[in-house]
Design an enzyme around this catalytic site. Structure first.
Site, mmCIF file in Angstrom:
data_model
loop_
_atom_site.group_PDB
_atom_site.id
_atom_site.type_symbol
_atom_site.label_atom_id
_atom_site.label_comp_id
_atom_site.label_asym_id
_atom_site.label_seq_id
_atom_site.Cartn_x
_atom_site.Cartn_y
_atom_site.Cartn_z
ATOM 1 N N GLU A 164 57.329 73.607 48.517
ATOM 2 C CA GLU A 164 57.226 75.054 48.694
ATOM 3 C C GLU A 164 58.366 75.577 49.563
ATOM 4 O OE1 GLU A 164 53.461 77.263 49.279
ATOM 5 O OE2 GLU A 164 52.560 75.265 49.421
ATOM 6 N N GLY A 196 47.997 80.204 56.201
ATOM 7 C CA GLY A 196 46.821 80.007 57.025
ATOM 8 C C GLY A 196 46.645 78.580 57.499
ATOM 9 N N ALA A 197 47.169 77.603 56.714
ATOM 10 C CA ALA A 197 46.959 76.197 57.053
ATOM 11 C C ALA A 197 48.203 75.520 57.604
ATOM 12 C CB ALA A 197 46.460 75.430 55.830
ATOM 13 N N SER A 198 49.386 75.921 57.209
ATOM 14 C CA SER A 198 50.593 75.195 57.598
ATOM 15 C C SER A 198 51.764 76.149 57.747
ATOM 16 C CB SER A 198 50.926 74.114 56.566
ATOM 17 O OG SER A 198 51.225 74.701 55.312
ATOM 18 N N THR A 199 52.825 75.619 58.291
ATOM 19 C CA THR A 199 54.082 76.360 58.398
ATOM 20 C C THR A 199 55.216 75.430 57.997
ATOM 21 O OG1 THR A 199 55.500 77.659 59.858
ATOM 22 C CG2 THR A 199 54.382 75.772 60.836
ATOM 23 N N GLN A 200 56.248 75.998 57.364
ATOM 24 C CA GLN A 200 57.378 75.210 56.865
ATOM 25 C C GLN A 200 58.692 75.771 57.398
ATOM 26 O OE1 GLN A 200 55.231 76.561 54.222
ATOM 27 N NE2 GLN A 200 53.936 74.754 54.346
#
Length: 744
Positions: A164, A196-200
């Site tokens: 992503e 809401g769950a992760s960051t990249q």
């Protein structure tokens, strides 16, 4: 609306691509289009050779290029059969927008994200299989064949958070012309995404940092002129560091600290209400929440607690900062937070663009989307958090009528805005290391529209960070990056030997690549056991036994089936083994017999000078000398055996030997003369008394042995017996006789 027709000028030489973003809350179908690269080069010439294909919406006008269905695809984990009815509206919409004549050339991708990653491997495989079957047999769109990537190859699969981020990096630099830079040292934009769950994070390190960096992904794109551009991109993701999961960890931490403090000071208290002040909520807002994974041993820590907002943004920054886990061990320095390695970032060169939560938390309530100024951002957050919750709700009602905040701002956003704003600031500055721009003389008057001009006036060039949602009328999305890659694949290369453009996942060079493809296994014993564990005794569970009983039963079943197959084929296996053993024994005995008879294995006799002198041969030589036979007629080589083919031809022709072998046999042979039929040869020898005797010799390959016995069925035992008896000497037969009857 019907699809465009061939007479439409907009449709001429146009290609299409479809991506279904199967997220946790819903599946969004997006249709993209672009002009054929050959036509573009003919129309515009060399001025476009340094550009990528222009990817646009899949419709000429309107918003029908996108549609969405709810809930998420992962909701069919226990009911995969319902996938067909769920995807049918999306497929119908795609067919209504893409001309039927172009559907077979239009690639269709269904790429699942966060929701599908949370399912078990077995559930993933079942949902993907049903999805692949429906899309392949109910549409004419181009879908890959089965491969290790999945039942529909790369067309239907689950992508990782790193993928992503990488597709988002391609989309941002495509829209911001990062790939078309003409400077001597072109720089690309960095990409930040938070859900809401992760960051990249995805960015291209400096040239000197790439040499010492690991896990870089090679991104190859082909410009319209046929030239390829290569970029080495670092991409990583932090699971659990999205806004929602960060809030869950924050609540759990607050409850555990409260229970620890309560157990120390109020061990004898019987108060059942658990009230915790929360500076990350607007003043006066009360929320009842429970920790998702309580770490405190008391029962109170597992019960719901009331969190009452105190509305202090500064305190919220301090309380959320430890959630970054900056003290985690760093195995591969340098690390940013939670022990995750990230190459050094030079913010004077690398400029970042943030989407999703970076945009929502800045624009929806504060109106500060775009170029980022941390001072103004913190000021707006402090004003919002310090408001009383009742006044916020009143303003929300007015905004719905006047349109200040718009329809996108809902009550859950207002409740969590203070926390999310603090989390964004901590991730940007304490986590990633974005420098703060502090100007005591100008911070009081800055606003979002003047940040870029002020940064340029201070010699900083472009702003180090800006939040964005779209560029023009094209939304920044990882799906756009996927379509840019697909359009680049269709550009003809400069050389016929050029390697095709592939997805970074397929071009990942080694096992150390950060992009780990998600491949559901063929069998998931843990998932099977979870379904039937409630029916098993506690002593037979995986936790009690230390291994999976389902897996053990499977291996027992495989072994049982193998044993049953061996038992059923035991006769064939036994006969095959016997044939192999007997063939080896026959060869060994034949070799021994040939060695005793002085013959080579190929049937030829040993040369007489090399024949070993045995005691029996020496005794026989002395007896011949005593009998007065010439030395030339002493022991000679045995006749050369006939081949089986010549023997077979003789028998088939019906010929028989004109001479019968005398019943008086000798255990030695004389020089022979081959007869016409090739079976028997004879010699005239002296009989010791002045007469002569006609002696016939036997051909070793004849069905009869030299003693006149017949070899039955080529018995190895008879050959062995004959081989042993032939070495015995019959001295009486060697004595010369006066008369030999020929009538016999």
């Amino acid at each position: 609306m019907p699809p465009p027709t061939v007479v439409d000028s907009w449709l001429a030489s146009r290609r299409f691509g479809i991506v279904i973003d199967a997220g946790s809350s819903g599946s969004r179908l997006q249709i993209y289009s672009w002009k054929d690269a050959r036509v573009v080069r003919q129309e515009k010439g060399k001025q476009v050779y340094g550009q990528l294909p222009t990817v646009e919406k899949g419709v000429r006008e309107g918003e029908e290029w996108v549609t969405k269905v709810e809930p998420g695809l992962s909701s069919f984990a226990e009911n995969p059969e319902g996938v067909s009815a769920y995807l049918a509206p999306l497929l119908d919409h795609a067919r209504s927008q893409v001309p039927p004549s172009l559907q077979s050339e239009t690639p269709l991708f269904l790429l699942a994200t966060a929701g599908m990653r949370l399912l078990t491997p077995t559930q993933q495989a079942n949902v993907l299989r049903e999805t692949c079957t429906f899309l392949k047999f109910h549409s004419n769109f181009r879908i890959d064949d089965p491969s290790p990537a999945g039942p529909c190859g790369s067309s239907v699969r689950i992508i990782t958070g790193e993928e992503e981020g990488l597709y988002g990096w391609i989309a941002v630099n495509y829209l911001m012309d990062g790939f078309a830079s003409t400077s001597s040292q072109p720089t690309t934009y960095g990409f930040l995404d938070m859900g809401g769950a992760s960051t990249q994070i995805a960015f291209e390190p400096r040239t000197e940092d790439r040499r010492n960096s690991k896990n870089l992904i090679d991104v190859r794109l082909r410009l319209l002129g046929g030239k390829e551009v290569h970029h080495q991109v670092f991409v990583t993701t932090w699971l659990g560091y999205g806004t929602n999961q960060a809030r869950e960890r924050y609540v759990g931490r607050a409850i555990n600290e409260y229970e620890g403090h309560r157990a120390t000071l109020h061990s004898h208290s019987t108060v059942k209400e658990h009230i915790i002040p929360d500076p990350c909520l607007p003043k006066g807002l009360t929320l009842i929440q429970s920790p998702v994974q309580p770490t405190h041993s008391s029962e109170h820590s597992k019960s719901p607690h009331s969190l009452i907002g105190t509305g202090s943004f500064e305190q919220c920054l301090q309380r959320t900062s430890p959630l970054l886990n900056k003290d985690a061990p760093c195995e591969d320095a340098p690390c940013l937070f939670n022990g995750v390695h990230v190459p050094p970032i030079d913010f004077s060169v690398s400029h970042f663009i943030g989407i999703s939560e970076y945009w929502y938390s800045s624009e929806h309530i504060f109106g500060l989307g775009g170029a980022y100024d941390v001072v103004q951002y913190e000021r707006a957050a402090s004003e919002f958090c310090g408001q009383d919750w009742e006044s916020i709700m009143e303003e929300h009602e007015r905004s719905r009528r006047q349109g200040k905040w718009g329809s996108d701002v809902e009550i859950p956003r207002l409740q969590m805005q203070c926390f999310k704003a603090a989390w964004i600031v901590n991730v940007l500055h304490r986590g990633i290391g974005l420098p703060r721009i502090v100007d005591p003389g100008g911070n009081a008057t800055t606003d979002g529209e003047k940040v870029a001009q002020q940064a340029d006036h201070k010699g900083l060039g472009r702003p180090a960070f800006q939040s964005m949602e779209s560029v023009g009328d094209i939304a920044i999305s990882w799906t756009l990056g996927k379509m840019v890659l697909e359009a680049s694949k269709e550009v003809p290369p400069l050389s016929a030997n050029a390697s095709p453009i592939r997805d970074p996942l397929d071009d990942a060079p080694n096992a150390d690549s950060p992009i780990k493809p998600i491949r559901p296994p063929f069998l998931d014993f843990d998932a099977i056991e979870d379904r039937i564990s409630h029916r098993l005794p506690s002593s037979l569970t995986r936790h009690s036994l230390g291994f999976s009983p389902i897996g053990f039963m499977f291996y027992i079943l495989v072994c049982s089936l193998f044993a049953a197959a061996v038992y059923k084929l035991r006769h064939r296996i036994r006969s095959s083994v016997r044939r192999c053993v007997r063939k080896r024994d026959r060869q060994y005995i034949a070799e021994g017999y040939a060695m005793e008879e002085g013959q080579l294995l190929n049937g030829g006799g040993l040369p007489s000078p090399q024949r070993p002198s045995s005691p029996a041969s020496r005794i026989l030589a002395k007896m011949l000398d005593t009998a007065g036979w010439p030395a030339s007629q002493k022991l000679q080589s045995r006749p050369t055996p006939l081949s089986l083919s010549s023997l077979d031809n003789g028998l088939r022709s019906g010929r028989s030997s004109p001479h019968r072998a005398s019943p008086i046999r000798r255990s030695f042979s004389y020089p022979t003369t081959k007869s016409q039929n090739g079976f028997v040869s004879s010699e005239v020898i002296p009989d010791g008394g002045g007469g002569t005797v006609a002696a016939s010799s036997y051909i070793p390959v004849s069905p009869r042995l030299q003693d006149g016995s017949i070899v039955s069925n080529g018995s190895v035992a008879s050959l062995t017996s004959r081989s042993r008896n032939s070495s015995r000497l019959d001295l009486s037969s060697l004595m010369p006789r006066q008369q030999i009857s020929r009538t016999n």
